[in-house]
Scaffold this active site. Structure first.
Site, PDB file in Angstrom:
ATOM      1  N   ARG A  50      22.861  -0.552  35.497  1.00 50.94           N
ATOM      2  CA  ARG A  50      21.904   0.502  35.147  1.00 50.94           C
ATOM      3  C   ARG A  50      20.979   0.867  36.308  1.00 50.94           C
ATOM      4  O   ARG A  50      19.945   1.493  36.119  1.00 50.94           O
ATOM      5  CB  ARG A  50      21.070   0.102  33.926  1.00 50.94           C
ATOM      6  CG  ARG A  50      21.891  -0.024  32.628  1.00 50.94           C
ATOM      7  CD  ARG A  50      22.542   1.306  32.274  1.00 50.94           C
ATOM      8  NE  ARG A  50      23.200   1.301  30.978  1.00 50.94           N
ATOM      9  CZ  ARG A  50      24.491   1.038  30.791  1.00 50.94           C
ATOM     10  NH1 ARG A  50      25.265   0.732  31.831  1.00 50.94           N
ATOM     11  NH2 ARG A  50      25.025   1.080  29.594  1.00 50.94           N
ATOM     12  N   LEU A  51      21.342   0.502  37.520  1.00 53.08           N
ATOM     13  CA  LEU A  51      20.575   0.885  38.703  1.00 53.08           C
ATOM     14  C   LEU A  51      21.176   2.171  39.261  1.00 53.08           C
ATOM     15  O   LEU A  51      21.724   2.217  40.369  1.00 53.08           O
ATOM     16  CB  LEU A  51      20.583  -0.244  39.740  1.00 53.08           C
ATOM     17  CG  LEU A  51      19.961  -1.553  39.256  1.00 53.08           C
ATOM     18  CD1 LEU A  51      20.040  -2.621  40.345  1.00 53.08           C
ATOM     19  CD2 LEU A  51      18.507  -1.343  38.832  1.00 53.08           C
TER      20      LEU A  51
END
Length: 220
Positions: free
Chosen positions: A199-200
């Protein structure tokens, strides 16, 4: 009388997840101009044969300050901005007449990419709308006359009857309806989102500074 059971969302829905690992988006490999970055991504979506790569969500706001969205199709993009065509009397047409600020979003799921565009909308010229209208298939041109878009109708028979009526009236040469034409969104901000692992995600935001574009990275 038995009350119908209310469907329950499966608990597994909250557990649906995907790890985004197809690509990355960084400042050194991206274009300095957002239109060039958009054209590259759009062409890559077309080349990848994703379903309807030209589909975009259009968000408008009415006089009641309530937002509404719908999917429309991009028909042109150039230095001016993004162009699509629709019924000016539709809900979106009426809302844009009262509030010209709008937002667009492309979501190319297979490429794990999103493009968001915000700006001011105006109508394209009559000549531009005429030229595009003439390029449409005959049934689509008749359909522009047959559908009182966004209005309540009694049933599908209304559309069928209208199509037959205008088909008989105009034969092979229906003119462009006065209530139908193009809109142009002139971008004031762009955002390019590339899904990344954990989720970066990568998010590059472009905003106007006079005649120039400033590129910034946003936290995911």
């Amino acid at each position: 009388m038995t009350t119908p059971a209310i469907p329950v969302i499966p608990s597994a829905l909250a557990d649906l997840r995907k790890s985004y690992e197809r690509a990355e988006l960084n400042e050194s490999a991206s274009h300095a101009l957002p239109l060039q970055q958009f054209e590259q991504w759009l062409q890559e979506a077309i080349s990848a044969q994703v379903p309807e790569p030209n589909a975009m969500t259009l968000a408008t706001v009415g006089s009641d300050l309530r937002p509404s969205t719908r999917v429309v199709l991009i028909k042109d993009c150039d230095a001016r901005g993004i162009v699509w065509y629709t019924n000016y009397d539709s809900r979106k047409g009426r809302e844009l007449a009262g509030n010209p600020f709008a937002a667009l979003q492309f979501h190319w799921v297979e490429l794990e990419r999103v493009v968001r565009i915000e700006g001011v909308v105006e109508r394209v010229s009559d000549s531009e709308s005429d030229a595009y209208f003439k390029s449409r298939p005959l049934d689509s041109r008749i359909g522009a006359w047959a559908s009182p878009q966004s209005q309540v109708i009694s049933g599908r028979g209304v559309l069928v009857a209208n199509a037959a009526k205008y088909g008989a009236q105009f034969l092979l040469n229906p003119p462009r309806p006065p209530h139908w034409g193009g809109f142009l969104l002139r971008p004031q901000a762009w955002e390019f989102w590339q899904g990344r692992k954990s989720r970066l995600h990568d998010r590059l935001h472009y905003c106007q500074d006079g005649d120039a574009w400033v590129r910034e990275r946003l936290a995911p």
